[in-house]
Design an enzyme around this catalytic site. Structure first.
Site, PDB file in Angstrom:
ATOM      1  N   GLU A   1      25.092 -43.011 -35.967  1.00 46.05           N
ATOM      2  CA  GLU A   1      25.679 -44.298 -36.327  1.00 46.05           C
ATOM      3  C   GLU A   1      24.739 -45.550 -35.827  1.00 46.05           C
ATOM      4  OE1 GLU A   1      30.069 -43.488 -37.085  1.00 46.05           O
ATOM      5  OE2 GLU A   1      29.799 -43.805 -34.944  1.00 46.05           O
TER       6      GLU A   1
ATOM      7  N   GLU B   1      31.160 -47.732 -29.571  1.00 43.99           N
ATOM      8  CA  GLU B   1      32.088 -48.563 -28.952  1.00 43.99           C
ATOM      9  C   GLU B   1      32.431 -48.145 -27.436  1.00 43.99           C
ATOM     10  OE1 GLU B   1      35.070 -48.341 -32.215  1.00 43.99           O
ATOM     11  OE2 GLU B   1      33.449 -49.562 -33.554  1.00 43.99           O
TER      12      GLU B   1
ATOM     13  N   LYS C   1      40.089 -45.189 -35.030  1.00 43.57           N
ATOM     14  CA  LYS C   1      40.099 -45.972 -34.179  1.00 43.57           C
ATOM     15  C   LYS C   1      41.345 -46.242 -33.556  1.00 43.57           C
ATOM     16  CE  LYS C   1      35.690 -47.580 -35.633  1.00 43.57           C
ATOM     17  NZ  LYS C   1      34.454 -48.203 -35.749  1.00 43.57           N
TER      18      LYS C   1
ATOM     19  N   ASN D   1      37.401 -41.630 -38.325  1.00 44.77           N
ATOM     20  CA  ASN D   1      37.809 -42.358 -37.134  1.00 44.77           C
ATOM     21  C   ASN D   1      38.655 -43.442 -37.124  1.00 44.77           C
ATOM     22  OD1 ASN D   1      37.460 -43.501 -34.492  1.00 44.77           O
ATOM     23  ND2 ASN D   1      35.344 -43.902 -34.488  1.00 44.77           N
TER      24      ASN D   1
ATOM     25  N   SER E   1      29.631 -48.148 -42.115  1.00 43.72           N
ATOM     26  CA  SER E   1      29.782 -48.957 -43.130  1.00 43.72           C
ATOM     27  C   SER E   1      29.725 -47.820 -44.464  1.00 43.72           C
ATOM     28  CB  SER E   1      29.338 -50.265 -43.171  1.00 43.72           C
ATOM     29  OG  SER E   1      29.469 -51.037 -42.208  1.00 43.72           O
TER      30      SER E   1
ATOM     31  N   HIS F   1      30.746 -42.215 -28.606  1.00 45.07           N
ATOM     32  CA  HIS F   1      30.651 -43.322 -29.807  1.00 45.07           C
ATOM     33  C   HIS F   1      30.342 -44.861 -29.273  1.00 45.07           C
ATOM     34  CE1 HIS F   1      32.306 -46.296 -32.698  1.00 45.07           C
ATOM     35  NE2 HIS F   1      32.317 -45.208 -33.475  1.00 45.07           N
TER      36      HIS F   1
ATOM     37  N   GLY G   1      31.137 -51.168 -38.649  1.00 46.53           N
ATOM     38  CA  GLY G   1      32.080 -52.148 -39.035  1.00 46.53           C
ATOM     39  C   GLY G   1      31.556 -53.616 -39.314  1.00 46.53           C
TER      40      GLY G   1
HETATM   41  P1  PGA Z   1      32.795 -48.184 -39.873  1.00 45.87           P
HETATM   42  O1  PGA Z   1      32.924 -47.114 -38.512  1.00 45.87           O
HETATM   43  O2  PGA Z   1      32.689 -46.997 -41.116  1.00 45.87           O
HETATM   44  O3  PGA Z   1      34.075 -48.824 -40.094  1.00 45.87           O
HETATM   45  O4  PGA Z   1      31.370 -48.828 -40.039  1.00 45.87           O
HETATM   46  C1  PGA Z   1      32.490 -46.170 -38.421  1.00 45.87           C
HETATM   47  C2  PGA Z   1      32.423 -45.623 -36.984  1.00 45.87           C
HETATM   48  O5  PGA Z   1      32.567 -46.253 -36.140  1.00 45.87           O
HETATM   49  O6  PGA Z   1      32.573 -44.223 -36.760  1.00 45.87           O
END
Ligand code: PGA
Length: 249
Positions: A166, A99, A11, A9, A211, A97, A172
């Site tokens: 997740e 976010e 982003k 992803n 992460s 997601h 993140g």
């Molecule tokens: P990250 O993000 O690997 O940077 O923690 C994962 C995601 O948001 O799908």
């Protein structure tokens, strides 16, 4: 050896030029793994053209949108059409997601509508679920993911789907869920999907996200119910991204 679905992803990262550069580096490196494993990539919509162009003949690579509106066309200024993306070769899409849920206020009814649209277009939705830190501390993780799955899928007959667990606190942050924590939720999701869809649920891949890095992939992937990863930060560099597969499998 288990098959791994390695999803990236991006982003809001990578211009069309940067997406092309990534693919030019990544695609030759991917070839030796491409018979056995799968890669799904979610670039920013404006950079998806690079995938249309360069991935048409690649083996076991799918790509798609990080976000789309719940209708294919109409007066929805600024939105992405999943139907148009499908015409450009997209065959997967992220839905729900954290976010999108947290920053953009997407609620469970919008997420369900998006799942319904993806299903009707034959685009595989990757339904993202996960609890906040507060919910985990209150012992509510399993309840939260169950509610998120039920509100998105309730009453629907089986269709092509993936679920990504997740935990919000791991996205993140560098704070990855332990293999036991992730394994517990994945095993629960497997069991719950089976109660909804019976045998048909066995073909639903379950991915872990939050992460993920080459260094922690092996222990996580050793958990039986984890079928792959949804990777943010570590998906931006082609060699780091592929290292998750190399080290994790
Ligand atoms: P990250 O993000 O690997 O940077 O923690 C994962 C995601 O948001 O799908």
């Amino acid at each position: 050896m288990k098959k791994m679905i390695l999803a990236g992803n991006w982003k809001l990262h990578k211009s069309p030029v940067e997406a092309r550069r990534f693919l030019k580096d990544f695609l030759p490196e991917w070839v030796p793994y491409s018979e056995k494993h799968e890669v799904w990539l979610f670039p920013p919509a404006l950079s998806m053209g690079a995938f249309t162009e360069l991935c048409a003949s690649a083996t076991n690579i799918r790509f798609g949108l990080q976000n789309f509106w719940s209708e294919s066309q109409g007066a929805f200024t600024g939105e992405n059409s999943l139907e148009v993306a499908k015409g450009l070769g997209a065959s997967v899409a992220l839905v729900g997601h954290s976010e999108r849920r947290q920053i953009f206020g997407e609620d469970v009814s919008l997420i369900r509508e998006k799942v319904l649209l993806a299903r009707s277009l034959g685009v595989l939705p990757v339904l993202c679920v996960g609890e906040t830190l507060q919910e985990r501390e209150k012992g509510k993780s399993l309840q939260v993911v169950q509610d998120q799955v039920d509100s998105a899928l309730g009453e629907l007959d089986p269709f092509e789907l993936a679920v990504a667990y997740e935990p919000v606190w791991a996205i993140g942050t560098g704070q990855v869920a332990s293999p036991e924590q992730a394994g517990e939720v994945h095993a629960f999701l497997r069991q719950h999907l089976s109660s909804l869809w019976g045998e048909a649920s066995e073909s639903v891949p379950l991915l872990y996200g939050g992460s993920v890095k080459p260094e922690n992939a092996k222990d996580l992937f050793a958990q039986e119910a984890i079928g792959g990863f949804l990777v943010g930060g570590s998906s931006l560099d082609p060699s780091v991204f592929l290292d998750i597969l190399k080290k994790g499998r």
